[in-house]
Design a protein around this motif. Structure first.
Motif, mmCIF file in Angstrom:
data_model
loop_
_atom_site.group_PDB
_atom_site.id
_atom_site.type_symbol
_atom_site.label_atom_id
_atom_site.label_comp_id
_atom_site.label_asym_id
_atom_site.label_seq_id
_atom_site.Cartn_x
_atom_site.Cartn_y
_atom_site.Cartn_z
ATOM 1 N N UNK A 207 0.819 -1.208 0.000
ATOM 2 C CA UNK A 207 0.000 0.000 0.000
ATOM 3 C C UNK A 207 0.852 1.257 0.000
ATOM 4 N N UNK A 208 1.904 1.234 0.808
ATOM 5 C CA UNK A 208 2.825 2.378 0.851
ATOM 6 C C UNK A 208 3.446 2.624 -0.531
ATOM 7 N N UNK A 209 3.797 1.551 -1.218
ATOM 8 C CA UNK A 209 4.472 1.711 -2.515
ATOM 9 C C UNK A 209 3.556 2.301 -3.584
ATOM 10 N N UNK A 210 2.264 1.958 -3.547
ATOM 11 C CA UNK A 210 1.383 2.452 -4.619
ATOM 12 C C UNK A 210 0.593 3.697 -4.223
ATOM 13 N N UNK A 211 0.634 4.083 -2.956
ATOM 14 C CA UNK A 211 -0.282 5.140 -2.500
ATOM 15 C C UNK A 211 -0.023 6.484 -3.179
ATOM 16 N N UNK A 212 1.182 6.723 -3.654
ATOM 17 C CA UNK A 212 1.483 8.002 -4.301
ATOM 18 C C UNK A 212 1.426 7.898 -5.818
ATOM 19 N N UNK A 265 13.162 3.919 -4.374
ATOM 20 C CA UNK A 265 12.959 5.334 -4.014
ATOM 21 C C UNK A 265 11.601 5.554 -3.351
ATOM 22 N N UNK A 266 10.592 4.860 -3.844
ATOM 23 C CA UNK A 266 9.278 5.049 -3.229
ATOM 24 C C UNK A 266 9.200 4.346 -1.873
ATOM 25 N N UNK A 267 9.956 3.272 -1.717
ATOM 26 C CA UNK A 267 9.970 2.599 -0.411
ATOM 27 C C UNK A 267 10.439 3.556 0.686
ATOM 28 N N UNK A 268 11.413 4.414 0.365
ATOM 29 C CA UNK A 268 11.958 5.313 1.388
ATOM 30 C C UNK A 268 11.163 6.622 1.492
ATOM 31 N N UNK A 269 10.151 6.802 0.662
ATOM 32 C CA UNK A 269 9.455 8.092 0.612
ATOM 33 C C UNK A 269 8.651 8.345 1.888
ATOM 34 N N UNK A 270 8.950 9.459 2.523
ATOM 35 C CA UNK A 270 8.212 9.909 3.706
ATOM 36 C C UNK A 270 8.113 8.842 4.804
ATOM 37 N N UNK B 20 18.225 9.115 -4.691
ATOM 38 C CA UNK B 20 17.621 9.501 -3.417
ATOM 39 C C UNK B 20 16.232 10.079 -3.623
ATOM 40 N N UNK B 21 15.443 10.054 -2.569
ATOM 41 C CA UNK B 21 14.127 10.699 -2.589
ATOM 42 C C UNK B 21 13.882 11.313 -1.217
ATOM 43 N N UNK B 22 13.232 12.464 -1.192
ATOM 44 C CA UNK B 22 12.937 13.120 0.084
ATOM 45 C C UNK B 22 11.475 13.528 0.142
ATOM 46 N N UNK B 23 10.997 13.747 1.352
ATOM 47 C CA UNK B 23 9.618 14.182 1.541
ATOM 48 C C UNK B 23 9.435 14.659 2.962
ATOM 49 N N UNK B 24 8.211 15.048 3.296
ATOM 50 C CA UNK B 24 7.965 15.680 4.587
ATOM 51 C C UNK B 24 7.131 14.818 5.523
ATOM 52 N N UNK B 25 7.300 15.112 6.802
ATOM 53 C CA UNK B 25 6.412 14.610 7.868
ATOM 54 C C UNK B 25 6.262 15.765 8.832
ATOM 55 N N UNK B 26 5.216 16.562 8.664
ATOM 56 C CA UNK B 26 5.099 17.762 9.479
ATOM 57 C C UNK B 26 6.281 18.682 9.217
ATOM 58 N N UNK B 27 6.980 19.079 10.278
ATOM 59 C CA UNK B 27 8.130 19.973 10.136
ATOM 60 C C UNK B 27 9.435 19.203 9.943
ATOM 61 N N UNK B 28 9.358 17.866 9.940
ATOM 62 C CA UNK B 28 10.543 17.052 9.681
ATOM 63 C C UNK B 28 10.546 16.631 8.213
ATOM 64 N N UNK B 29 11.710 16.262 7.736
ATOM 65 C CA UNK B 29 11.795 15.686 6.392
ATOM 66 C C UNK B 29 12.617 14.411 6.487
ATOM 67 N N UNK B 30 12.532 13.594 5.469
ATOM 68 C CA UNK B 30 13.449 12.463 5.396
ATOM 69 C C UNK B 30 14.086 12.424 4.014
ATOM 70 N N UNK B 31 15.294 11.896 3.981
ATOM 71 C CA UNK B 31 15.959 11.644 2.704
ATOM 72 C C UNK B 31 16.442 10.205 2.734
ATOM 73 N N UNK B 32 15.989 9.421 1.797
ATOM 74 C CA UNK B 32 16.495 8.060 1.645
ATOM 75 C C UNK B 32 17.543 8.076 0.552
ATOM 76 N N UNK B 77 18.283 5.656 5.371
ATOM 77 C CA UNK B 77 17.242 6.667 5.474
ATOM 78 C C UNK B 77 17.619 7.646 6.577
ATOM 79 N N UNK B 78 17.570 8.917 6.238
ATOM 80 C CA UNK B 78 17.911 9.969 7.193
ATOM 81 C C UNK B 78 16.656 10.739 7.559
ATOM 82 N N UNK B 79 16.430 10.894 8.852
ATOM 83 C CA UNK B 79 15.322 11.725 9.309
ATOM 84 C C UNK B 79 15.914 13.049 9.785
ATOM 85 N N UNK B 80 15.418 14.136 9.198
ATOM 86 C CA UNK B 80 15.981 15.472 9.429
ATOM 87 C C UNK B 80 14.950 16.269 10.230
ATOM 88 N N UNK B 81 15.231 16.430 11.518
ATOM 89 C CA UNK B 81 14.236 17.031 12.404
ATOM 90 C C UNK B 81 14.167 18.551 12.232
#
Lengths: 455, 128
Positions: A207-212, A265-270, B20-32, B77-81
């Motif tokens: 679900x995580x992989x396809x949700x976006x 890449x999507x596995x690590x997303x958010x 790599x890919x990054x995104x948000x969680x509230x005021x934190x972000x992560x970069x894998x 995976x890096x969590x950036x607070x």
């Protein structure tokens, strides 16, 4: 061994409106999911509903479902699960049911899964001892209680499983964890026990992989090149088997690709700690997942697992926090970057002279490295840059005064200022995010399943 | 012993050995950050520490950087607070959701190790 095919054709409110139809036409699916709710979507929908009790759902969801009605006879197995109900799943379901009935499908069963909206009972929870402390900062809710605009618990798969068990062909939910839109169908179809942590963990990864949506089929891929065409991009399909094995794929003949690199890449997303991806269904473990390319555009996901679900549900709250606005201008010619920064400062100093001091301001000179200032190497030599000034203040009037300060720059700023062709930006209300939790026994999904003609 | 290889003609960037890919969680972000090869993953483990990434992103003032290993996909995976200046709801930045953080991290210059050729990316598109 049985396998079900779950396609997701919406990754957010505003995603491609043709994608659901194309996904349904391009492949035989058992389930189509449509995921529309980002962290702040519900506060925007709550704001809309406060002005009109008949709205507050994601309008795209209704548009898409209306367009799919004529496709249902060709896909007799297809069921649709969406969280596009937002803050008003009943109103959303009524719209969809009306389209079904008008199309001669009045007997199809439509479900609403609600129970996520905590705002009506928030004071009862507070007096009952739920502090709703912000889980990032630890601050208690108290000071922002009066300004709360929305408060929604993330429901899990249980309500969807129940709705499907009652024969629903279309399930419309409010705030349900994104991955649960996929977990629910798998749990229902295979009769997995709600404590089958390994399989629920695997389905959560799927679900995580396809949700976006297209982010797992080539969209946003950081290894982008012209060699990976993104036109007619295929949206993703997760194949889930009874034993919990997972394959990610997409319809044949579509753009994009499903490769190990793209899926990784999507596995690590958010995500946070990959060993603990928490949903109401399971504490899923992504940390040992491996990806294997079975053949072009098919990637197997192995070694996903899970542990018992967390004792508390995540709750997404938003509170009113004043107003923001951004304005942009294009600045050209020699010293464009210097002139743009000067123009940005001029706007703020003229406001100050007029007695308007804004709580928060930010000047960006886009084209010079200002999206991540100090991290990107600075490039000030461009002959054209975009000046973007953004402000935040408790007073709507002050923010309104700010947006009026752009036009005068045309004749009273540095040379080379252009790009006034768009409409003037407007102040918009800010809904600040307040992430928190609630004990799971305080929240239960409410499921209502009826034939379309009876909504 | 691996055969010694000459240093690369151009300085290496993280993008040469990882995506790599990054995104948000509230005021934190992560970069894998995902290595293209096992040698690259091994290098990331030694080189791309929380401290090094925190220093690189210092102008954005993260309050904490955490690192988590994902050996099955060769990633960290890096969590950036608190890096998003308010996050999607309140940030005044264009990139309020941290979408471009990943691309900035990939521009990080790296000291090329002796076996750098084993770490380079395969052709983009369809591997495997």
């Amino acid at each position: 061994m049985r396998t079900i095919r779950v396609g997701n054709a919406a990754g957010f409110w505003g995603d491609n409106l043709d994608a659901p139809r194309r996904l349904v036409e391009g492949s035989q699916l058992d389930y189509l999911t449509l995921e529309y709710l980002a962290e702040l979507t519900l506060s925007i929908l709550a704001h809309q509903r406060s002005k009109n009790p008949d709205v507050g759902y994601v309008p795209d969801c209704v548009t898409v479902l209306e367009g799919l009605v004529s496709h249902l006879p060709a896909q007799p197995r297809l069921k649709i699960v969406t969280n596009g109900g937002g803050m008003n799943p009943v109103a959303c379901a009524r719209k969809i049911a009306a389209a079904l009935t008008a199309g001669g499908h009045g007997s199809l069963r439509v479900a609403v899964v609600s129970g996520d909206d905590l705002l009506p009972c928030i004071d009862d929870f507070l007096t009952g001892g739920e502090p709703f402390a912000n889980f990032d900062t630890g601050t208690p809710l108290g000071p922002v209680r009066e300004r709360l605009a929305s408060a929604n618990a993330y429901l899990g798969a249980a309500g969807i499983v129940e709705a499907l068990g009652q024969g629903a062909r279309i399930v419309v939910t409010g705030r349900v964890a994104d991955a649960s839109l996929t977990v629910g169908p798998a749990q229902y179809e295979f009769g997995w026990s709600p404590d089958d942590w390994q399989r629920l963990g695997a389905a959560t990864v799927a679900g995580h992989l396809i949700e976006c949506g297209a982010q797992v089929t080539g969209g946003m891929f950081s290894g982008w090149s012209d060699a990976l065409p993104l036109h007619e991009l295929g949206y993703p399909i997760a194949e889930l088997s009874e034993d919990g094995s997972i394959v990610i794929t997409k319809p044949a003949g579509t753009g994009g690709a499903v490769t190990v690199a793209i899926v990784a890449e999507q596995l690590v997303y958010e995500i946070g700690d990959p060993a603990h991806y928490l949903t109401p269904d399971v504490d899923a473990d992504f940390s040992k997942v491996e990806l294997r390319q079975e053949c072009p555009d098919r990637v197997a996901v192995v070694n996903a697992t899970g542990r018992p679900a967390p004792p508390r549900y995540k709750v997404s709250m938003a509170y009113r926090d004043g107003y923001m606005a951004s304005g942009t201008l294009v600045v050209c010619g020699a010293h464009a970057a210097r002139k743009a920064r000067a123009a940005g400062n001029l706007i703020l100093s003229r406001l100050k002279e007029a007695g308007v001091v804004l709580a928060r301001t930010n000047i960006e000179c886009l084209g010079t490295g200002d999206t991540l200032p100090g991290v990107w190497a600075r490039h000030d030599e461009a002959l054209e840059v975009v000046l973007r000034v953004s402000v935040h203040d408790p007073s709507r009037d002050a923010v309104e005064r700010f947006v009026r300060e752009f036009a005068p720059l045309a004749g009273s700023g540095p040379p080379g200022v252009t790009g006034y062709t768009g409409p003037r930006s407007k102040p918009y209300p800010v809904f600040a995010y307040w992430p928190t939790t609630i004990a799971r026994e305080c929240v239960a999904p409410v499921v209502d399943v009826r034939p379309a003609s009876e909504w | 012993m691996p055969k010694p290889t000459p240093p690369p003609d151009q300085p290496l960037r993280l993008a040469d050995i990882a995506h790599a890919r990054s995104g948000d969680k509230g005021n934190h972000a992560n970069v894998g950050v995902i290595a293209y090869t096992p040698a690259g993953y091994e290098f990331l483990g030694r080189y791309l520490s929380e401290t090094r990434l925190a220093e690189y992103l210092l102008p954005l003032r993260p309050t904490q950087v955490e690192r988590f290993a994902m050996p099955g996909i060769g990633a960290y995976n890096f969590v950036l607070h608190d890096i998003l200046a308010g996050g999607a709801s309140r940030s005044l930045r264009t990139d309020s959701q941290g979408k471009v953080l990943a691309l900035a991290v990939l521009e990080m210059p790296i000291a090329a190790p002796a076996n750098w050729r084993e770490m380079l990316s395969p052709p983009v598109g369809r591997e495997g």
